[in-house]
Design an enzyme around this catalytic site. Sequence first.
Site, PDB file in Angstrom:
ATOM      1  N   ASP A 283       0.912  -1.200  -0.065  1.00  0.00           N
ATOM      2  CA  ASP A 283      -0.059   0.155   0.191  1.00  0.00           C
ATOM      3  C   ASP A 283       0.955   1.107   0.007  1.00  0.00           C
ATOM      4  O   ASP A 283       0.417   2.294   0.683  1.00  0.00           O
ATOM      5  CB  ASP A 283      -0.968   0.107   1.271  1.00  0.00           C
ATOM      6  CG  ASP A 283      -1.943  -1.150   1.065  1.00  0.00           C
ATOM      7  OD1 ASP A 283      -2.383  -1.388  -0.029  1.00  0.00           O
ATOM      8  OD2 ASP A 283      -2.185  -1.775   2.090  1.00  0.00           O
TER       9      ASP A 283
ATOM     10  N   LYS B 173       3.681  -3.465 -16.521  1.00  0.00           N
ATOM     11  CA  LYS B 173       3.371  -4.132 -15.308  1.00  0.00           C
ATOM     12  C   LYS B 173       3.461  -5.584 -15.638  1.00  0.00           C
ATOM     13  O   LYS B 173       2.580  -6.277 -16.213  1.00  0.00           O
ATOM     14  CB  LYS B 173       1.981  -4.071 -14.695  1.00  0.00           C
ATOM     15  CG  LYS B 173       1.519  -4.642 -13.405  1.00  0.00           C
ATOM     16  CD  LYS B 173       1.836  -3.818 -12.352  1.00  0.00           C
ATOM     17  CE  LYS B 173       1.360  -4.635 -10.860  1.00  0.00           C
ATOM     18  NZ  LYS B 173       1.572  -3.535  -9.744  1.00  0.00           N
TER      19      LYS B 173
ATOM     20  N   SER C 129      -1.617  -9.371 -10.444  1.00  0.00           N
ATOM     21  CA  SER C 129      -2.794 -10.230  -9.721  1.00  0.00           C
ATOM     22  C   SER C 129      -3.812  -9.092  -8.936  1.00  0.00           C
ATOM     23  O   SER C 129      -3.738  -8.103  -8.765  1.00  0.00           O
ATOM     24  CB  SER C 129      -2.043 -10.987  -8.587  1.00  0.00           C
ATOM     25  OG  SER C 129      -1.317 -10.110  -7.647  1.00  0.00           O
TER      26      SER C 129
ATOM     27  N   GLU D  26       6.356  -1.192 -13.467  1.00  0.00           N
ATOM     28  CA  GLU D  26       6.029  -1.193 -11.918  1.00  0.00           C
ATOM     29  C   GLU D  26       5.807  -2.735 -11.534  1.00  0.00           C
ATOM     30  O   GLU D  26       5.625  -3.529 -12.027  1.00  0.00           O
ATOM     31  CB  GLU D  26       4.493  -0.611 -11.575  1.00  0.00           C
ATOM     32  CG  GLU D  26       4.070  -0.696 -10.098  1.00  0.00           C
ATOM     33  CD  GLU D  26       2.623  -0.237  -9.843  1.00  0.00           C
ATOM     34  OE1 GLU D  26       2.144  -0.801  -8.950  1.00  0.00           O
ATOM     35  OE2 GLU D  26       2.113   0.375 -10.962  1.00  0.00           O
ATOM     36  N   GLY D  27       6.782  -2.919 -10.170  1.00  0.00           N
ATOM     37  CA  GLY D  27       6.856  -4.319  -9.929  1.00  0.00           C
ATOM     38  C   GLY D  27       5.615  -4.606  -9.057  1.00  0.00           C
ATOM     39  O   GLY D  27       4.809  -3.819  -8.846  1.00  0.00           O
TER      40      GLY D  27
END
Length: 230
Positions: free
Chosen positions: A7, A32, A36, A107-108
């Site tokens: 977050d 990305k 998930s 973005e991981g």
Amino acid sequence: MTGTDTDAGKTTAAALLIAFLTKRGTQVAAYKPVQSGAEIINGKLSAPDVEFYKLANPELTASYTYLFKKPCSPHLAAREEGKEIDVNKIIEHYEQLSEDNDFVLMEGAGGVIVPLRDDGYNMLNLMKDLDVPVVIVARTGVGTINHTTLTAERLIQEGVDVKGIIMNQMSIGDTKIEQDNIQMIELMTKLPVIGMIPYLENPSSAVGDSEFLENIFSKLGNIMEEDRNE
């Protein structure tokens, strides 16, 4: 772009950075590798992070390699669907995007050690295999000194090129605590805080504000220009 935890606000930071780069005339793609927690958007299964990037630029090349329904660690989400993440596919996808664009913002999933496969292969392994520079996104509030320092130390120990830290005010907090957190993080990690995103009730409204974006990302933009000229 990696986060100190789930977050930390990576997707908001990514969308704002995409808008900043686009306004500076950079041909940027957003990527990305693994998403998930798929959602139904406009009647089809979609990657919510990828859709959010497009708010920064509707013409943006934004893509993913793997999309899973369960909102959990990618290794478990893949297992639930009887699949296995092929790292070579991710590398090939990234290399293709790099050939076709000036810059690829990737973005991981979650933080640095989030596993992508049941054998323990994780986001850090992928960063090293791709040999990409990394920006850490961290919260401003209580607890962030520990999370951010540990994330930075692990990346540096592993030889990853960490460009700096973007602090993200995920909620309205104590300004004195937040400013001290930033100072201590810079002191303890020896890394610069290269962006500070204030609390945004509606992040999508900020992508069109050029002055706002320059105020946040001017340091990072200068670092990128220096790297490009080397």
